[in-house]
Design an enzyme around this catalytic site. Structure first.
Site, PDB file in Angstrom:
ATOM      1  N   ARG A  11       0.835  -1.207   0.000  1.00  0.00           N
ATOM      2  CA  ARG A  11       0.000   0.000   0.000  1.00  0.00           C
ATOM      3  C   ARG A  11       0.870   1.257   0.000  1.00  0.00           C
ATOM      4  NH1 ARG A  11      -4.482   0.342   4.603  1.00  0.00           N
ATOM      5  NH2 ARG A  11      -2.672   0.934   5.863  1.00  0.00           N
TER       6      ARG A  11
ATOM      7  N   LYS B  88      -2.550   6.578   1.275  1.00  0.00           N
ATOM      8  CA  LYS B  88      -2.373   7.055   2.647  1.00  0.00           C
ATOM      9  C   LYS B  88      -1.421   8.252   2.644  1.00  0.00           C
ATOM     10  CE  LYS B  88      -2.676   4.706   7.055  1.00  0.00           C
ATOM     11  NZ  LYS B  88      -4.129   4.778   7.294  1.00  0.00           N
TER      12      LYS B  88
ATOM     13  N   GLU C  76     -16.302   6.476   3.903  1.00  0.00           N
ATOM     14  CA  GLU C  76     -15.618   6.066   5.130  1.00  0.00           C
ATOM     15  C   GLU C  76     -15.494   7.276   6.034  1.00  0.00           C
ATOM     16  OE1 GLU C  76     -11.414   5.177   4.910  1.00  0.00           O
ATOM     17  OE2 GLU C  76     -11.207   6.184   2.999  1.00  0.00           O
TER      18      GLU C  76
HETATM   19  C1  LIG Z   1      -5.222   4.009   7.529  1.00  0.00           C
HETATM   20  C2  LIG Z   1      -6.616   4.289   7.120  1.00  0.00           C
HETATM   21  C3  LIG Z   1      -7.648   3.350   7.305  1.00  0.00           C
HETATM   22  C4  LIG Z   1      -7.453   2.042   8.030  1.00  0.00           C
HETATM   23  O1  LIG Z   1      -6.582   1.161   7.387  1.00  0.00           O
HETATM   24  P1  LIG Z   1      -5.961  -0.072   8.164  1.00  0.00           P
HETATM   25  O2  LIG Z   1      -4.993  -0.654   7.204  1.00  0.00           O
HETATM   26  O3  LIG Z   1      -7.058  -1.001   8.481  1.00  0.00           O
HETATM   27  O4  LIG Z   1      -5.322   0.478   9.396  1.00  0.00           O
HETATM   28  C5  LIG Z   1      -8.909   3.666   6.831  1.00  0.00           C
HETATM   29  N1  LIG Z   1      -9.165   4.856   6.216  1.00  0.00           N
HETATM   30  C6  LIG Z   1      -8.202   5.777   6.047  1.00  0.00           C
HETATM   31  C7  LIG Z   1      -8.555   7.058   5.376  1.00  0.00           C
HETATM   32  C8  LIG Z   1      -6.901   5.530   6.495  1.00  0.00           C
HETATM   33  O5  LIG Z   1      -5.957   6.456   6.306  1.00  0.00           O
END
Ligand SMILES: *Cc1c(COP(=O)(O)O)cnc(C)c1O
Length: 341
Positions: free
Chosen positions: A82, A184, A220
Site C-alpha cells: 500500500r 495514505k 468512510e
Molecule cells: C489508515 C486508514 C484506514 C485504516 O486502514 P488499516 O490498514 O485497516 O489500518 C482507513 N481509512 C483511512 C482514510 C486511512 O488512512
C-alpha cells in the site's frame, strides 16, 4: 533485557520516544541501505518538499505479544504494497517492499522491551513514513527522500471496553473524485482536521464522508473504513475507488467468509439505506472495530438497532476472531502473522 517499567494498562493512544528507529535516505536515484538510530530528530532544509508541498505518505501497523509469549506483527507485506501505491501516486520513490517488511521486523526487534505484555490491552504501534527532504521551490517532486519507521507503545483505543460511538454525516469532503482518497497521504489528513475538530465540538466522535461526486453513497470516516451488517446477517462494505483500502477491513472480510461463514457483499451503500442495517461499525488498525450506535444526518437521527451500550453480535464476533488471530489464540490464515521472537 526486560520489559520497560511502564503502566501498561493505562497507556494513552499517544507517542512516546522509544530506543530505536529505522532511517533510510534516497539520493542520486537510489536508496542507501538504511540503519537503526537512537536519534529521534529529523534535520531537513527549511525549503524541503514535504514542508512546502506536503509530499509525504505513511503507514500504520502493530506488533503484539501473543498468549504464548511470542512477539508478532500482522500482515506488514500489505502495508509495504500500500505504501508503494501511495509513493507512486505522489511521485515518490518506492522503498522496496521486502526491505520495508524487514525494516518493520527489525524496528520491533530493536525495541522489543517496549512491546506491551499480552493481556494489557496495549500494543506497539509502528509508523513507517516517507517525505521529500531536499529543497523544492518550483512545483515538482523532490529529488531526495527520507524513509523512517518509528514505534511507540499505545494503549487500547477504547478504555473500559468497546463502546458504541455517535457520528455525523459530513457536509465536507475528504477526497476528490479521481483524487488521492485511496492512498495514505498526509494531505488527506491535513484537510480533515478542521472537520474533525468541528465534529468533536458538536458532540460527534467522527465524520462519515459520502462520495465526493454526488454525496449519495457512504464512503468512510477520516481514518477508518465502514462495515454494515444487514438484518439477515450479511456483511456489507462500501465499494468506491476513493476509499482507502483498509487492511483491517480486507482481513475482516476474509475472516467473515472463511471463519464465520458469513456472506459478504462489497457494493455501493446509499445513505438512504442506513436505517435498514442491524449493526454498523468502523474498522482500522487502531481500534480494530468501533461500533456505531447513532448516525446524525442533518437533523435526522438514525439509531442503529445494536444500540449505544455494546458492540452487536456479528461485529463482536468478527472483532473477537480477528484480535484472536493477532494475539495468537485463534489459528491465523497462512502468511498473516510474522514472528519476530
Ligand atoms: C489508515 C486508514 C484506514 C485504516 O486502514 P488499516 O490498514 O485497516 O489500518 C482507513 N481509512 C483511512 C482514510 C486511512 O488512512
Amino acid at each position: 533485557m526486560a520489559k520497560k517499567d511502564l503502566d501498561w494498562g493505562n497507556l494513552p493512544f499517544g507517542y512516546m520516544k522509544t530506543d530505536k528507529r529505522f532511517v533510510a535516505n534516497f539520493k542520486d536515484g537510489a536508496w542507501d541501505k538504511g540503519c537503526m538510530t537512537d536519534d529521534d530528530k529529523v534535520v531537513i532544509t527549511e525549503c524541503a518538499g514535504v514542508l512546502q508541498y506536503a509530499q509525504t505518505c505513511f503507514e500504520g501497523l502493530k506488533a503484539y505479544e501473543t498468549a504464548d509469549g511470542r512477539i508478532v506483527t500482522f500482515r506488514p507485506d500489505l502495508n509495504a504494497s500500500r505504501m508503494a501505491d501511495s509513493c507512486r501516486r505522489l511521485e515518490m520513490p518506492v522503498f522496496p517492499e521486502d526491505k520495508f517488511v524487514q525494516a518493520c521486523l527489525d524496528v520491533v526487534k530493536a525495541n522489543i522491551d517496549w512491546v506491551p505484555p499480552y493481556g494489557s490491552g496495549a500494543t506497539l504501534y509502528l509508523r513507517p513514513y516517507m517525505f521529500g527532504s531536499n529543497a523544492v521551490i518550483g512545483v515538482k517532486p523532490a529529488d531526495e527522500y527520507q524513509f523512517r519507521i518509528l514505534c511507540t507503545p499505545v494503549g487500547p483505543y477504547f478504555k473500559g471496553g468497546v463502546k458504541p460511538i455517535k457520528v455525523r454525516i459530513s457536509d465536507l469532503d475528504r477526497a476528490a473524485p479521481h483524487g488521492t482518497g485511496d492512498i495514505k497521504a498526509g494531505l488527506n489528513y491535513a484537510m480533515s482536521l478542521y472537520n474533525i475538530v468541528d465534529a468533536h465540538k458538536c458532540g460527534y466522535a467522527e465524520n462519515i464522508y459520502t462520495d465526493p461526486a454526488s454525496h449519495t453513497y457512504i464512503e468512510e470516516t477520516g481514518g477508518a473504513n465502514i462495515l454494515f451488517v444487514t438484518k439477515d446477517g450479511k456483511l456489507v462494505t462500501p465499494k468506491s475507488n476513493s476509499i482507502l483500502p483498509s487492511i483491517t477491513r480486507r482481513s475482516l472480510v476474509q475472516v467473515a467468509k472463511d471463519y464465520l461463514h458469513i456472506e459478504v457483499e462489497e457494493r455501493q451503500v446509499n445513505k438512504n439505506e442506513l436505517a435498514d442495517f442491524a449493526e454498523i461499525g468502523l474498522c482500522g488498525t487502531a481500534a480494530v472495530i468501533s461500533p456505531i450506535g447513532q448516525i446524525d444526518d442533518h437533523g435526522k437521527s438514525i439509531m442503529v438497532p445494536a444500540g449505544m451500550d455494546e458492540i452487536g453480535p456479528v461485529l463482536g464476533k468478527l472483532r473477537e476472531t480477528l484480535t484472536g488471530i493477532q494475539m495468537g489464540t485463534v489459528e491465523a490464515p497462512k502468511g498473516w502473522i510474522y514472528e519476530i521472537k
